[in-house]
Design a protein around this motif. Structure first.
Motif, PDB file in Angstrom:
ATOM      1  N   LEU A 181       1.492  66.644 -23.102  1.00 47.62           N
ATOM      2  CA  LEU A 181       0.123  67.113 -22.551  1.00 47.62           C
ATOM      3  C   LEU A 181      -1.193  66.625 -23.111  1.00 47.62           C
ATOM      4  O   LEU A 181      -2.275  66.277 -22.496  1.00 47.62           O
ATOM      5  CB  LEU A 181       0.034  68.786 -22.857  1.00 47.62           C
ATOM      6  CG  LEU A 181       1.032  69.636 -22.111  1.00 47.62           C
ATOM      7  CD1 LEU A 181       1.019  71.103 -22.747  1.00 47.62           C
ATOM      8  CD2 LEU A 181       0.633  69.592 -20.628  1.00 47.62           C
ATOM      9  N   LEU A 182      -0.989  66.205 -24.295  1.00 48.98           N
ATOM     10  CA  LEU A 182      -1.665  65.504 -25.026  1.00 48.98           C
ATOM     11  C   LEU A 182      -2.340  64.113 -24.197  1.00 48.98           C
ATOM     12  O   LEU A 182      -3.445  63.778 -24.291  1.00 48.98           O
ATOM     13  CB  LEU A 182      -1.494  65.142 -26.639  1.00 48.98           C
ATOM     14  CG  LEU A 182      -1.546  66.449 -27.576  1.00 48.98           C
ATOM     15  CD1 LEU A 182      -1.093  66.166 -28.806  1.00 48.98           C
ATOM     16  CD2 LEU A 182      -3.094  66.900 -27.581  1.00 48.98           C
ATOM     17  N   ILE A 183      -1.199  63.464 -23.886  1.00 50.42           N
ATOM     18  CA  ILE A 183      -1.528  62.034 -23.392  1.00 50.42           C
ATOM     19  C   ILE A 183      -2.086  62.282 -22.306  1.00 50.42           C
ATOM     20  O   ILE A 183      -2.998  61.801 -21.817  1.00 50.42           O
ATOM     21  CB  ILE A 183      -0.087  61.331 -23.409  1.00 50.42           C
ATOM     22  CG1 ILE A 183       0.484  60.836 -24.667  1.00 50.42           C
ATOM     23  CG2 ILE A 183      -0.051  60.146 -22.648  1.00 50.42           C
ATOM     24  CD1 ILE A 183       1.914  60.482 -24.699  1.00 50.42           C
ATOM     25  N   ALA A 184      -1.703  63.314 -21.370  1.00 53.42           N
ATOM     26  CA  ALA A 184      -2.293  63.618 -19.916  1.00 53.42           C
ATOM     27  C   ALA A 184      -3.559  63.944 -20.070  1.00 53.42           C
ATOM     28  O   ALA A 184      -4.302  63.531 -18.948  1.00 53.42           O
ATOM     29  CB  ALA A 184      -1.283  64.421 -19.219  1.00 53.42           C
ATOM     30  N   PHE A 185      -3.830  64.822 -21.029  1.00 52.25           N
ATOM     31  CA  PHE A 185      -5.103  65.475 -21.089  1.00 52.25           C
ATOM     32  C   PHE A 185      -6.199  64.385 -21.550  1.00 52.25           C
ATOM     33  O   PHE A 185      -7.187  64.059 -20.974  1.00 52.25           O
ATOM     34  CB  PHE A 185      -5.290  66.331 -22.177  1.00 52.25           C
ATOM     35  CG  PHE A 185      -6.627  67.119 -22.512  1.00 52.25           C
ATOM     36  CD1 PHE A 185      -7.296  67.647 -21.447  1.00 52.25           C
ATOM     37  CD2 PHE A 185      -7.376  66.650 -23.578  1.00 52.25           C
ATOM     38  CE1 PHE A 185      -8.714  68.341 -21.637  1.00 52.25           C
ATOM     39  CE2 PHE A 185      -8.759  67.043 -24.142  1.00 52.25           C
ATOM     40  CZ  PHE A 185      -8.973  67.983 -22.946  1.00 52.25           C
ATOM     41  N   LYS A 186      -5.659  63.259 -22.244  1.00 49.25           N
ATOM     42  CA  LYS A 186      -6.597  62.074 -23.029  1.00 49.25           C
ATOM     43  C   LYS A 186      -6.913  61.435 -21.706  1.00 49.25           C
ATOM     44  O   LYS A 186      -7.935  60.789 -21.423  1.00 49.25           O
ATOM     45  CB  LYS A 186      -5.905  61.335 -24.060  1.00 49.25           C
ATOM     46  CG  LYS A 186      -6.772  60.257 -24.623  1.00 49.25           C
ATOM     47  CD  LYS A 186      -8.109  60.958 -25.299  1.00 49.25           C
ATOM     48  CE  LYS A 186      -8.777  59.815 -25.972  1.00 49.25           C
ATOM     49  NZ  LYS A 186      -9.855  60.305 -26.548  1.00 49.25           N
ATOM     50  N   ILE A 187      -5.938  60.949 -21.054  1.00 48.24           N
ATOM     51  CA  ILE A 187      -5.980  60.144 -19.610  1.00 48.24           C
ATOM     52  C   ILE A 187      -7.086  60.802 -18.630  1.00 48.24           C
ATOM     53  O   ILE A 187      -7.938  59.923 -18.101  1.00 48.24           O
ATOM     54  CB  ILE A 187      -4.738  59.634 -19.187  1.00 48.24           C
ATOM     55  CG1 ILE A 187      -3.644  59.050 -19.936  1.00 48.24           C
ATOM     56  CG2 ILE A 187      -5.023  59.149 -17.755  1.00 48.24           C
ATOM     57  CD1 ILE A 187      -2.434  58.614 -19.441  1.00 48.24           C
ATOM     58  N   LEU A 188      -7.012  62.021 -18.546  1.00 49.70           N
ATOM     59  CA  LEU A 188      -7.696  62.686 -17.393  1.00 49.70           C
ATOM     60  C   LEU A 188      -8.832  62.693 -18.064  1.00 49.70           C
ATOM     61  O   LEU A 188     -10.247  62.535 -17.188  1.00 49.70           O
ATOM     62  CB  LEU A 188      -7.019  64.061 -17.301  1.00 49.70           C
ATOM     63  CG  LEU A 188      -5.963  64.264 -16.452  1.00 49.70           C
ATOM     64  CD1 LEU A 188      -5.436  65.403 -16.174  1.00 49.70           C
ATOM     65  CD2 LEU A 188      -6.038  63.721 -15.065  1.00 49.70           C
TER      66      LEU A 188
END
Length: 344
Positions: A181-188
């Motif tokens: 979730l941290l990775i996905a949120f940062k990319i978004l």
């Protein structure tokens, strides 16, 4: 026909062998991508890939050895495979569990490091996942130690070993979900920042799929199945447990391959030695109409180091590997005459 532990172990080794064959192909592509990089691959990336390969291969060898012993060591003794697999304190079983714990911890360390670097080495963000990782190490050690104390005939689904195994899986799952979730949120979040300069957003939702998959959603789903089968006292747990190691290797190596071949979120596609991307071209065309010719705007993209610099000409650069995230984040400050801009 009821599924027994001996049957589940036999099926598990068969599935593990198939998964290992797939892993060999993906691992070969992974090493090819790392060798062909323009810049020297980071030690942690190569070290993680090679370490996983050694551990996963050793795990398969031990599983094949255990199957041979279970079904051929004492063929005259009735139900010997059942008796053999009911004995959990053998050195082969302890070594197998040690290898699995090691594979899991190496992969967990990798996804933790990815999220840490992607968030600009933010210790506060990485603190809770890091604590989970430390707990995972402790529980993994206790798991192997407890396994050496299990007596033949003891119910592995109901004793102290069961508690520690389920705790180990649960902590691993929690850490992987949080880092994903941290990775996905940062990319978004970065994608949202550059959205005003992008032409069209019809493919934005479709790009969520590779983001989540690359960040370990497939592995997390498998962990959920593992916990479910173990909690329900199903021997099918051994099928998933045996095949888990090569699947971890597939997930790790496929991330490197997807990024290196330009198939990952935010990466350009390589064709005939040049870089091209219709999405980047659209973004560049739209952004160049908004900025003065004398100014430059150089946003950094995660997961592959794609950087677009707009002046009077357009330059695109990619290193095509996750270890370049650190350079992208550290160079995320851009300035123009309107002030400074930072991609958070």
């Amino acid at each position: 026909m009821a599924l027994t532990i001996s049957k589940a172990e036999l099926i598990g080794v068969f599935v593990e062998s198939l998964a290992y064959g797939v892993y060999l192909m993906v691992f070969n592509q992974c090493m090819f991508v790392l060798r062909k990089r323009r810049s020297r691959p980071s030690d942690y990336l190569v070290g993680t890939a090679v370490s996983l390969f050694i551990l996963i291969t050793a795990h398969l060898v031990i599983d094949i050895l255990r199957n041979i012993q279970a079904f051929t060591a004492d063929e005259a003794k009735p139900n010997y495979p059942t008796i053999y697999y009911a004995t959990f304190d053998t050195w082969q079983n302890i070594l197998k569990s040690t290898l699995y714990v090691a594979v899991t911890l190496v992969s967990d360390a990798f996804i933790l490091y990815r999220s840490f670097i992607l968030w600009g080495r933010n210790y506060l963000i990485a603190a809770f996942p890091f604590l989970l990782f430390i707990a995972d190490i402790a529980i993994g050690v206790f798991w192997v130690y407890t396994l050496s104390l299990v007596v033949p005939g003891e119910n592995v689904f109901a004793d102290a070993l069961s508690v520690r195994v389920k705790t180990f899986y649960s902590i691993t799952l929690a850490m992987n979900v949080i880092c994903t979730l941290l990775i996905a949120f940062k990319i978004l979040k970065i994608q949202k920042v550059v959205a005003p300069f992008a032409k069209g957003s019809e493919d934005q939702i479709s790009r969520l799929v590779p983001i989540i998959v690359e960040s370990g959603a497939a592995y997390s789903a498998l962990l959920v199945i593992m916990i479910g089968t173990y909690t329900s006292n199903s021997p099918a747990m051994f099928i998933i447990l045996n095949s888990m190691s090569p699947i971890i290797g597939i997930v790790f190596s496929s991330v490197i391959v997807r990024v290196g071949l330009g198939l990952s979120h935010g990466d350009s596609h390589r064709a005939n030695g040049t870089l091209s991307s219709s999405r980047n071209i659209q973004w560049v065309t739209h952004a160049s109409s908004r900025l003065p010719n004398s100014e430059s705007y150089s946003p950094s993209f995660p997961y592959g180091g794609v950087q677009v610099s707009l002046q009077q000409s357009v330059h695109t650069h990619t290193d095509g590997s996750p270890d370049d995230i650190e350079n992208d984040i550290s160079s995320s400050h851009t300035k123009n005459k309107y002030g400074s801009f930072r991609v958070l």
